[in-house]
Design an enzyme around this catalytic site. Structure first.
Site, PDB file in Angstrom:
ATOM      1  N   HIS A  58     -14.899 108.634 -21.043  1.00 34.49           N
ATOM      2  CA  HIS A  58     -15.086 108.631 -19.594  1.00 34.49           C
ATOM      3  C   HIS A  58     -14.352 109.793 -18.941  1.00 34.49           C
ATOM      4  O   HIS A  58     -13.257 110.167 -19.336  1.00 34.49           O
ATOM      5  CB  HIS A  58     -14.637 107.292 -18.991  1.00 34.49           C
ATOM      6  CG  HIS A  58     -15.609 106.181 -19.261  1.00 34.49           C
ATOM      7  ND1 HIS A  58     -15.261 104.849 -19.195  1.00 34.49           N
ATOM      8  CD2 HIS A  58     -16.921 106.207 -19.610  1.00 34.49           C
ATOM      9  CE1 HIS A  58     -16.330 104.117 -19.493  1.00 34.49           C
ATOM     10  NE2 HIS A  58     -17.342 104.911 -19.751  1.00 34.49           N
ATOM     11  N   ASP A  60     -12.741 110.217 -16.200  1.00 37.61           N
ATOM     12  CA  ASP A  60     -11.385 110.085 -15.636  1.00 37.61           C
ATOM     13  C   ASP A  60     -10.319 110.132 -16.736  1.00 37.61           C
ATOM     14  O   ASP A  60      -9.125 110.121 -16.441  1.00 37.61           O
ATOM     15  CB  ASP A  60     -11.254 108.811 -14.769  1.00 37.61           C
ATOM     16  CG  ASP A  60     -11.454 107.513 -15.526  1.00 37.61           C
ATOM     17  OD1 ASP A  60     -12.453 107.395 -16.273  1.00 37.61           O
ATOM     18  OD2 ASP A  60     -10.613 106.607 -15.389  1.00 37.61           O
ATOM     19  N   HIS A 169      -4.825 102.376 -16.169  1.00 36.36           N
ATOM     20  CA  HIS A 169      -5.038 102.134 -14.730  1.00 36.36           C
ATOM     21  C   HIS A 169      -4.018 101.155 -14.152  1.00 36.36           C
ATOM     22  O   HIS A 169      -3.577 100.232 -14.836  1.00 36.36           O
ATOM     23  CB  HIS A 169      -6.441 101.586 -14.475  1.00 36.36           C
ATOM     24  CG  HIS A 169      -7.531 102.580 -14.721  1.00 36.36           C
ATOM     25  ND1 HIS A 169      -7.956 103.478 -13.769  1.00 36.36           N
ATOM     26  CD2 HIS A 169      -8.274 102.828 -15.824  1.00 36.36           C
ATOM     27  CE1 HIS A 169      -8.924 104.231 -14.277  1.00 36.36           C
ATOM     28  NE2 HIS A 169      -9.136 103.862 -15.527  1.00 36.36           N
TER      29      HIS A 169
HETATM   30 FE    FE Z   1     -10.732 104.732 -16.835  1.00 40.68          FE
HETATM   31 ZN    ZN Z   2     -13.095 104.095 -18.960  1.00 45.21          ZN
END
Ligand code: FE
Ligand code: ZN
Length: 257
Positions: A58, A60, A169
């Site tokens: 991904h 990010d 996160h």
């Molecule tokens: Fe992520």
């Molecule tokens: Zn992810």
């Protein structure tokens, strides 16, 4: 024990800088989604980048890889089964990442579910698990099945209880609001929520967590628990015959929460 520095990126990502044990000013960056955030942290703290570790494809988590490789010429390590920029050394279950110049070595685990080829890095009493295990939660199932994700989480939960969990996160408080209803009456969850609110009020990260803590408060690791099973069954409106069915129902519930 590892020295690890969080770098904030985007709305709620952490890019972890793992300091070398031989020279703490040399660092490996995990999931560098934002090159400028990493460069700024290196400059502010007088650190040198030595390697990049990537858990999944991904944006990010990978968006800064090419710029950082271009600027610093560092090696990249990433999942063999996903396409990652920067031409990483391909890794899968049981492989070892040796960063000899940092005095660091990590074992690789395949942890599919959030993405099909997601990996985690385990070593020195820590796990860097990307978007697989979050504190009080887990990643969404974008590419994997509930059975795959549950298996990945169960294997992570089998790590020693004092293993520090470095997820990518800051989702903890949001996850805990859900945990309160999915695992009602869990006193450990309520105590942990108070602790995390206190940290967030002071603008501190709630992570790393520990595997032992997650086993007590993370509803996705507690699909065998009768409270979680009952809550999931009443939400789904049907009997859930095994823990995979409970996990799938809890994940679906959280997606709509
Ligand atoms: Fe992520
Ligand atoms: Zn992810």
């Amino acid at each position: 024990m590892l020295e690890v520095t969080p770098v904030r990126a985007f709305a709620d990502n952490y890019i972890w800088l793992i300091h070398g044990r031989t020279d703490r000013t040399r660092v490996a960056a995990v999931d560098p989604g934002d090159a400028r955030a990493v460069e700024q942290a290196l400059a502010d703290r007088g650190l040198t980048l030595a390697a990049l570790l990537v858990t999944h494809h991904h944006r990010d988590h990978t968006g800064g890889v090419e710029a950082l490789v271009g600027r610093f010429g560092v090696p990249v390590f990433g999942p063999a089964r996903e396409s990652i920029p920067g031409g990483p050394r391909p890794l899968g279950e049981g492989d070892e990442v040796r960063l000899d110049d940092l005095g660091l070595a990590f074992r690789v685990m395949d942890v599919p579910g959030h993405t099909a080829g997601h990996i985690a890095f385990v070593g020195h009493g820590a796990v860097f698990c990307g978007d697989t295990l979050f504190s009080a939660g887990c990643g969404r199932l974008f590419e994997g099945t509930p059975a795959q994700m549950l298996d990945s989480l169960v294997r992570l939960a089998d790590l020693p209880r004092d293993t520090k969990v470095y997820c990518t996160h800051e989702y903890t408080l949001n996850n805990l609001r859900f945990a309160r209803v999915a695992d009602p009456g869990n006193a450990a969850t309520a105590a942990y929520e108070a602790e995390c609110m206190h940290k967030r009020n002071r603008d501190e990260p709630t992570v790393p967590s520990t595997i032992g803590r997650e086993r007590e408060i993370n509803p996705f690791l507690r699909c065998d628990d009768s409270n979680v099973k009952q809550a999931a069954e009443s939400r789904a409106g049907r009997r859930l015959m095994d823990r995979t069915a409970v996990f799938a129902a809890v994940r679906e519930w959280k997606d709509q929460f």
